[in-house]
Design an enzyme around this catalytic site. Structure first.
Site, PDB file in Angstrom:
ATOM      1  CB  SER A  39      98.916  -2.651 -25.624  1.00  0.00           C
ATOM      2  OG  SER A  39      97.934  -3.672 -25.793  1.00  0.00           O
ATOM      3  CG  ASP A 326      99.003  -4.489 -33.963  1.00  0.00           C
ATOM      4  OD1 ASP A 326      98.023  -4.928 -33.275  1.00  0.00           O
ATOM      5  OD2 ASP A 326     100.101  -3.836 -32.993  1.00  0.00           O
ATOM      6  CG  HIS A 329      96.869  -3.479 -30.515  1.00  0.00           C
ATOM      7  ND1 HIS A 329      98.195  -4.115 -30.725  1.00  0.00           N
ATOM      8  CD2 HIS A 329      96.804  -3.551 -29.058  1.00  0.00           C
ATOM      9  CE1 HIS A 329      98.832  -4.607 -29.411  1.00  0.00           C
ATOM     10  NE2 HIS A 329      97.843  -4.152 -28.470  1.00  0.00           N
TER      11      HIS A 329
END
Ligand SMILES: *[C@@H]1O[C@H](CO)[C@@H](O)[C@H](O)[C@H]1NC(C)=O
Length: 362
Positions: A39, A326, A329
């Site tokens: 991600s 978040d 990340h």
């Protein structure tokens, strides 16, 4: 059950810490850039998958031209910055939508939730683990060959000049090893054996990538995962700011295996593997080192599970003051300094044995 699944979900996505320069119209210094990862690098490959690991909605992309794309941050990712430093005037398209001759300049195969081990990330839903990403690259290579008129030599020449980056393994810890105490494999695997298993599989993947013509390959180690908001929350609430040292130690057993791996792989004919010491170039628990104020809390309002931003909820207005967008990340601001150092090393420990700018020029 509830708490077990919460823990699972927390790791579904993931992180690191890295930072840049706006697009400059220039001629790229390499013909193409191919990206493998999770991600931290995903640019939209999960958008059409059945998974919780998605970011194609507001507030993700709030500072990205064009808005939400599937990137797990407010703006650009570390691989977007590397693409810019290499001189490209665009970021690499996800494999899921890349087409035509744009694939000659690069493709992004990264998939949120993915890891080195095939079962990693399963609980979040569909994702493309590292060997699935290699299968996608095999498809790209055959398309490139068609574009090159089925000329093997021209195809190989192109592939050997391109830059490849791989950043994977965070989910094998956050979303696998560290969160499944009931899983019998934890009895079998000590932290050291786990690291060894991951590196063994990574080695197989990298040899497969080499066999598909890659020669200039950049391996991104893992950042200090124990410093992420998802990990430090309990400490912070207990009034003990800092990182979870045990997690950082377990991950270091994986990171420490990279330099020997690079040495071994560089024995392959014409191979040029390098390692980016992500722990060294990441701010860790010192956000001030990259000019950021808040390093232990996310900028957006997150869902407890899985730690991603709540869809549609406005994020903090002062995003440049936060390391994390978040719970997992980094913000664009936090990712830029590390990307710069990977490209152009500032200290000898930043990269091994050379930085990306030198690798590109070989
Ligand atoms: C990576 O950085 C760590 C922490 O600064 C350091 O201890 C280690 O020696 C570095 N590794 C390499 C291969 O330079």
């Amino acid at each position: 059950m509830a708490s077990a699944s919460i823990i699972w979900f927390l790791g579904c996505i993931l992180i690191l810490s890295l930072n840049l320069t706006p697009f400059v119209a220039a001629v790229p210094i390499v013909p193409g850039y191919y990206i493998f990862g999770d991600s931290l690098a995903d640019s939209g490959n999960n958008n059409n998958l059945m998974t919780l690991a998605k970011a194609n909605f507001h507030p993700y992309g709030i500072d990205y031209p064009g808005g939400p794309t599937g990137r797990f941050t407010n703006g650009r990712t570390y691989v977007d910055f590397i693409a810019e430093f290499l001189g490209f005037d665009h970021h690499m398209p996800p494999f899921s939508t890349a087409n035509g001759d744009q694939i000659l300049q690069g493709v992004n195969y990264a998939s949120a939730g993915a890891g080195i081990r095939p079962e990693t990330g399963k609980i979040c839903g569909e994702r493309f683990h590292i060997m699935a990403q290699l299968d996608h690259h095999r498809t790209t290579v055959s398309r490139i060959k068609q574009l090159k008129g089925n000329n093997d030599q021209a195809t190989q020449e192109h592939l050997s000049k391109c830059i490849y980056t791989v950043g994977i393994g965070s989910n094998d810890y956050m979303n696998n090893y560290l969160v499944v105490p009931a899983n019998p494999k934890d009895v079998v695997f000590t932290p050291d054996k786990w690291a060894e298993d991951l590196i063994g599989r990574y080695n197989t993947f990298l040899r497969g990538l080499y066999d598909l013509g890659a020669r200039k390959i950049v391996l991104w180690g893992l950042g200090p995962i124990g410093c992420e908001p998802s990990q430090v929350k309990a400490l912070r609430m207990a009034g003990k700011p800092g990182c979870v040292d045990m997690v950082n130690h377990i991950v270091s057993l994986y990171n420490n295996r990279f330099a020997p791996l690079v040495d071994e792989l560089n024995k392959l004919p014409d191979a040029k593997f390098i390692f980016v010491n992500n722990t060294h170039i990441s701010p860790g628990n010192n956000p001030a080192s990259i000019g950021v104020k808040v390093g232990d809390r996310p900028c957006c309002t997150t869902v407890a599970v899985p730690g991603t931003c709540i869809r549609g909820m406005p994020p903090c207005p002062n995003r440049d003051e936060y390391s994390f967008f978040d719970s997992y990340h980094p913000t664009e601001k936090a990712v830029l300094p590390g990307a710069k150092r990977a490209f152009q090393a500032q200290e000898p420990q930043d990269v091994y044995p050379m930085d990306i700018s030198r690798l590109a020029q070989l």
